[in-house]
Design an enzyme around this catalytic site. Structure first.
Site, PDB file in Angstrom:
ATOM      1  N   ASP A 144       1.430  -0.864   0.350  1.00  0.00           N
ATOM      2  CA  ASP A 144      -0.046   0.144   0.038  1.00  0.00           C
ATOM      3  C   ASP A 144       0.783   1.332  -0.014  1.00  0.00           C
ATOM      4  O   ASP A 144       0.215   2.649  -0.126  1.00  0.00           O
ATOM      5  CB  ASP A 144      -0.509   0.018   1.309  1.00  0.00           C
TER       6      ASP A 144
HETATM    7  C1  BGC Z   1       0.907   1.384   6.067  1.00  0.00           C
HETATM    8  C2  BGC Z   1       0.655   0.238   5.647  1.00  0.00           C
HETATM    9  C3  BGC Z   1      -1.536  -0.053   4.774  1.00  0.00           C
HETATM   10  C4  BGC Z   1      -2.082   1.442   4.943  1.00  0.00           C
HETATM   11  C5  BGC Z   1      -3.615   1.309   4.485  1.00  0.00           C
HETATM   12  C6  BGC Z   1       0.355   2.495   5.986  1.00  0.00           C
HETATM   13  O1  BGC Z   1      -0.257   3.334   6.567  1.00  0.00           O
HETATM   14  O2  BGC Z   1       1.928   1.472   5.713  1.00  0.00           O
HETATM   15  O3  BGC Z   1       1.140  -0.514   6.216  1.00  0.00           O
HETATM   16  O4  BGC Z   1      -1.396  -1.112   4.947  1.00  0.00           O
HETATM   17  O5  BGC Z   1      -1.223   2.078   5.522  1.00  0.00           O
HETATM   18  O6  BGC Z   1      -3.786   1.109   5.680  1.00  0.00           O
HETATM   19  C1  NOJ Z   2      -1.682  -3.678   5.607  1.00  0.00           C
HETATM   20  C2  NOJ Z   2      -2.642  -3.736   4.691  1.00  0.00           C
HETATM   21  O1  NOJ Z   2      -3.471  -3.955   5.772  1.00  0.00           O
HETATM   22  C3  NOJ Z   2      -2.170  -4.886   4.233  1.00  0.00           C
HETATM   23  O2  NOJ Z   2      -3.173  -4.445   2.305  1.00  0.00           O
HETATM   24  C4  NOJ Z   2      -1.473  -4.481   3.144  1.00  0.00           C
HETATM   25  O3  NOJ Z   2      -1.094  -5.046   2.135  1.00  0.00           O
HETATM   26  C5  NOJ Z   2       0.316  -4.190   4.120  1.00  0.00           C
HETATM   27  N1  NOJ Z   2      -0.008  -3.315   4.635  1.00  0.00           N
HETATM   28  C6  NOJ Z   2       1.208  -4.363   3.047  1.00  0.00           C
HETATM   29  O4  NOJ Z   2       1.614  -2.596   2.507  1.00  0.00           O
END
Ligand code: BGC
Ligand code: NOJ
Length: 811
Positions: free
Chosen positions: A483
């Site tokens: 993400d």
């Molecule tokens: C985090 C990710 C997460 C995303 C959506 C980001 O700040 O680093 O791990 O998937 O937010 O919640």
């Molecule tokens: C946490 C999120 O919940 C997930 O959807 C995502 O793939 C990972 N972080 C990596 O960014």
């Protein structure tokens, strides 16, 4: 240093030092009513949705940490203490917290009084039982005062923490007998209330927070308790709480059991009021009657334990590696169930306000719990698919209360649709329930748009081939699994969220090799399903696209020694030796290796060797290397994290399994196992000081080799790591793989393992599988017998329901 130990017999983690390096928590409930509870009784509860139906208040990131919870204050003379040590922190003669499957016990001993608390949510109950057992271990009579304590949240956890000009005027309660009712906003638009009761007459109560504590006191100095005088306060606005006061006298050796019940009830709008115009309390009274004696509570607790026996009984392993067995048999499966219930919504790192259920998250979670609760997995698949759009794209998240897509978060994550294929096929392989594919499922919850679930898989598959970039690789959209790799966002405004800011995909050349690998793996699953359903034309069409993607990856996705990660907006490489930072990434190498892309040409092996050389470290495999040391506007959030943390070269435990599965594709069981062990929490128990979070569950991230404090973990509990590790150990290392027609046995283990044993329930039969490894091999089944008969390959066909089968495997 350790703060406790595993009690495998009872399936508990036992904490014997309350000063854990971080609150170590557990979860209560698994249907509608949920609670979080720490080893010192901190935490909160909610009904179905941690944002919209928060029942008790919790202050995240507070000082001291973990403030607020289900507290019991015991007053003896001038001393007040708590069985869970906090909040008063009076030194205890002994302290013990046992986190078990859906329950937690706290036992404290002070001055010869033992107080034992059992917290659990009985099955099919919208409430928590708090059973308090007091024992006088001394030689004289004990006169004690007991004060219970809960603080109500005004239902919506977000506005509860914001809108004080309104909140301080709305709070309403009622007290009747030993029951305290919380009924804020019940007069107008709400039909629900909460309550807190105890099964005996009380000697006082409080429902107004300031009357109980005193305005300038903390949780550790409640004025009413310190003075031993409940105020019998009735809250009008401000902050309603619930506290009972009970006077208890105990003879030497005497024990007393008190049952507190904290519940939630919804009334039909026509039945909101009783005849006299007061809150209709019938549902609360019914629930209270179900748990008003020790016997009833003990029965409900026994039922809960049996329920978990059955849930955990579907897959059991004995390898002789104690630390592994306890994870597979108990904690990893338990964590999978917790992620099923909570997705990413509420933990000690997720506030319950920010996130609903993730589309990709929930599909991946399915891989971990489908063998435990197939019926609920089925419902989950339908819920998820119902939020998809007709072109295959999806909302990134949906709210559990409404089951509708979350508009604020939006969509555009181009990997999202593919996870539905993986989740659904995993479900059908586990259950044989092909009928689910014919079930009518709407798009975006719009009635009239229903098509068979199978068609949702088709649009998922097609979404990728309809969104290919200049190299013929999948366009990334807003982001893929990572993400934080935001290639179309170009954010220079700190006030906007990377996750929701404008997605400039128009004209973008940003392509993802992670999606390419995922497409090949899930695409083959789709092809296999089509074939199995006799849809041969569709299978051939899909196979053509999958094969073409394999060739495209070889041609445009190979950097010479490993797979590229992506192309950016302008078509420049990411994850290439040409880059200065971020030369190699785990995700694309994991997925392309799982897909075995370029295996004949040696690509898979080279890629995984590069991962070993550049990404592996003492605590696991980091996400990328070298880490980004400055902000790259064209890469987004990934480069906003300090080196070694989170998506910027943290050890993202979630994607280590992709490499592990890749290693099993190559047959390197030693390396697969080495990686598995590194991130497996039970193996870090002895370094709990460094690791910081619970040694019984996976964390999303462990700080990587470039971090300030490598090995320190964060974001425990709600992570796809749970599912991926269970999937990896059960299906790829132990190698017991579900298929439409039976179980494939194909272990890939370290050569020193001499044998292991698995009991696996599958389609109403039980398989007792023994694998022997006399020649110290890593992979390759030499002989396999089913009930003594030699099989011609390593596939065990489905046996008649109710069979007990004996499978003997020699590597
Ligand atoms: C985090 C990710 C997460 C995303 C959506 C980001 O700040 O680093 O791990 O998937 O937010 O919640
Ligand atoms: C946490 C999120 O919940 C997930 O959807 C995502 O793939 C990972 N972080 C990596 O960014």
């Amino acid at each position: 240093m350790q703060y406790g130990f595993f009690d495998d017999e009872r399936r508990e983690y036992v904490i014997n030092n309350p000063r854990t390096p971080w609150p170590w928590i557990n979860y209560l409930g698994n249907e509608d009513f949920f609670g979080l509870i720490s080893n010192t009784a901190g935490g909160y509860a909610f009904y179905k949705d941690a944002k919209f139906r928060r029942l008790t208040r919790y202050r995240y990131n507070n000082v001291p940490t973990d403030s607020g919870g289900r507290y019991f204050y015991i007053r003896e003379g001038e001393t007040i203490w708590n069985p869970g040590w906090k909040p008063c922190k009076t030194e205890l003669e002994s302290y013990e917290c046992r986190h078990g499957m859906g329950y937690t016990t706290l036992t404290g001993v002070h001055n010869g009084v033992k107080a034992e608390l059992l917290f659990f949510v009985p099955l099919q109950t919208h409430g928590e039982v708090h059973k308090l057992t007091l024992t006088n271990q001394g030689s004289g009579v004990k006169r004690l005062q007991i004060f219970s304590f809960l603080e109500w949240a005004l239902w919506n956890a977000a506005t509860d923490m914001e809108n004080f000009q309104r909140n301080f005027s709305t709070g309403e309660v009622e007290v009747e007998g030993s029951v305290i009712y919380h009924k804020t906003e019940y007069r107008e638009r709400r039909n629900h209330y909460a309550f807190y009761s105890v099964n005996q007459p009380i000697d006082g109560f409080d429902t107004d927070r300031e009357s109980f504590f005193g305005l300038y006191n903390g949780f550790d100095e409640p004025q009413a308790v310190m003075e031993g005088k409940p105020r019998n306060s009735v809250a009008h606005g401000w902050s309603p709480i619930a506290s009972h006061c009970l006077e208890i006298e105990l003879e030497p050796g005497e024990s007393r059991e008190l049952i507190f019940l904290f519940g939630y009830a919804e009334n039909d709008p026509q039945e909101k009021w009783d005849n006299g115009g007061a809150l209709n309390k019938r549902k609360a009274q019914e629930m209270i009657a179900r748990f008003d004696s020790v016997e009833k509570v003990d029965n409900a607790f026994a039922v809960l334990r049996t329920y978990w026996d059955q849930l955990l009984g579907n897959f059991r392993v004995k390898t002789g590696e104690e630390k592994l067995d306890r994870m597979v048999n108990i904690w990893n499966q338990y964590q999978c169930m917790i992620t099923f219930c909570f997705s990413r919504s509420a933990s000690y790192f997720e506030s319950g306000i920010g996130r609903g259920m993730g589309f990709r998250d929930s599909n991946q979670d399915l891989l971990g719990f489908v063998h435990q609760i197939p019926e609920r997995a089925r419902e989950r698949i339908i819920d998820i698919a119902s939020t998809q759009f007709p072109d295959g794209s999806c909302y990134h998240q949906y709210q559990p209360l409404t089951k509708k897509g979350n508009n604020e978060i939006g969509g555009g994550f181009n990997d999202d649709p593919l996870w539905l294929i993986l989740g659904t096929t995993a479900y059908v392989k586990e259950t044989g329930d092909f009928a689910i594919l014919d079930q009518s499922v709407p798009f975006d919850n719009e009635s009239g748009t229903e098509v068979p679930l199978f068609d949702h898989l088709t649009v998922s598959f097609d979404h990728v081939i309809n969104h290919l970039g200049p190299h013929g690789l999948p366009l990334i959209g807003r982001a893929d699994w990572n993400d934080c790799l935001n290639l179309n966002c170009f954010s220079d405004d700190p006030n906007e969220s990377f996750q929701t800011t404008e997605n400039r995909s128009e004209g973008s050349q940003a392509e993802s090799l992670m999606i390419a690998g995922l497409f090949v793996v899930s695409g083959r699953d789709y092809v296999e399903l089509c074939n199995r359903l006799g849809k041969n034309e569709e299978a051939a069409r899909a196979l053509h696209h999958v094969n073409r993607m394999v060739e495209t990856v070889k041609q445009h996705g190979w950097d010479g020694e490993w797979f590229l990660r992506a192309y950016d907006y302008n078509g420049h490489k990411i994850g290439s030796k040409e880059n200065i930072e971020g030369q190699i990434f785990i995700e694309s190498n994991g997925w392309c290796s799982m897909a075995g892309i370029g295996q004949e040409e040696g690509m898979t092996e080279k890629a995984l060797d590069a991962v070993k050389e550049r990404l592996d470290c003492e605590h696991g495999i980091v996400l990328n290397n070298p880490p980004y040391t400055r902000y790259y506007i064209e890469y987004g959030e990934i480069s906003s994290y300090p080196p070694g943390y989170k998506e910027n070269a943290g050890i993202f435990c979630h994607n280590n399994p992709w490499v592990i599965i890749g290693e099993t594709v190559l047959g390197r069981g030693d390396r697969a196992w080495e990686y598995f062990r590194k991130i497996c929490p039970s193996y870090s128990e002895a370094i709990s000081d460094l690791h910081k979070v619970e040694p019984y569950v996976y964390a999303q991230m462990i700080a990587g080799k470039d971090a300030f404090r490598p090995g320190e973990a964060k974001n425990s509990w709600l992570t796809g790591t749970a599912a991926w590790n269970f999937y990896t150990i059960s299906q790829y290392i132990l190698g017991i793989r579900t298929t439409y027609d039976g179980l494939i046995i194909d272990p890939c283990i370290p050569p020193e393992w001499e044998h292991f044993h698995v009991t696996r329930k599958f389609r109403d039969s039980t398989y007792h599988i023994t694998v022997r490894n006399p020649e110290k091999k890593m992979k390759g089944v030499k002989a396999i017998t089913l009930n003594g008969k030699l099989l011609s390959d390593n596939m065990i066909p489905i046996q008649p329901p109710g069979s007990e089968c004996k499978v003997e495997v020699t590597l």
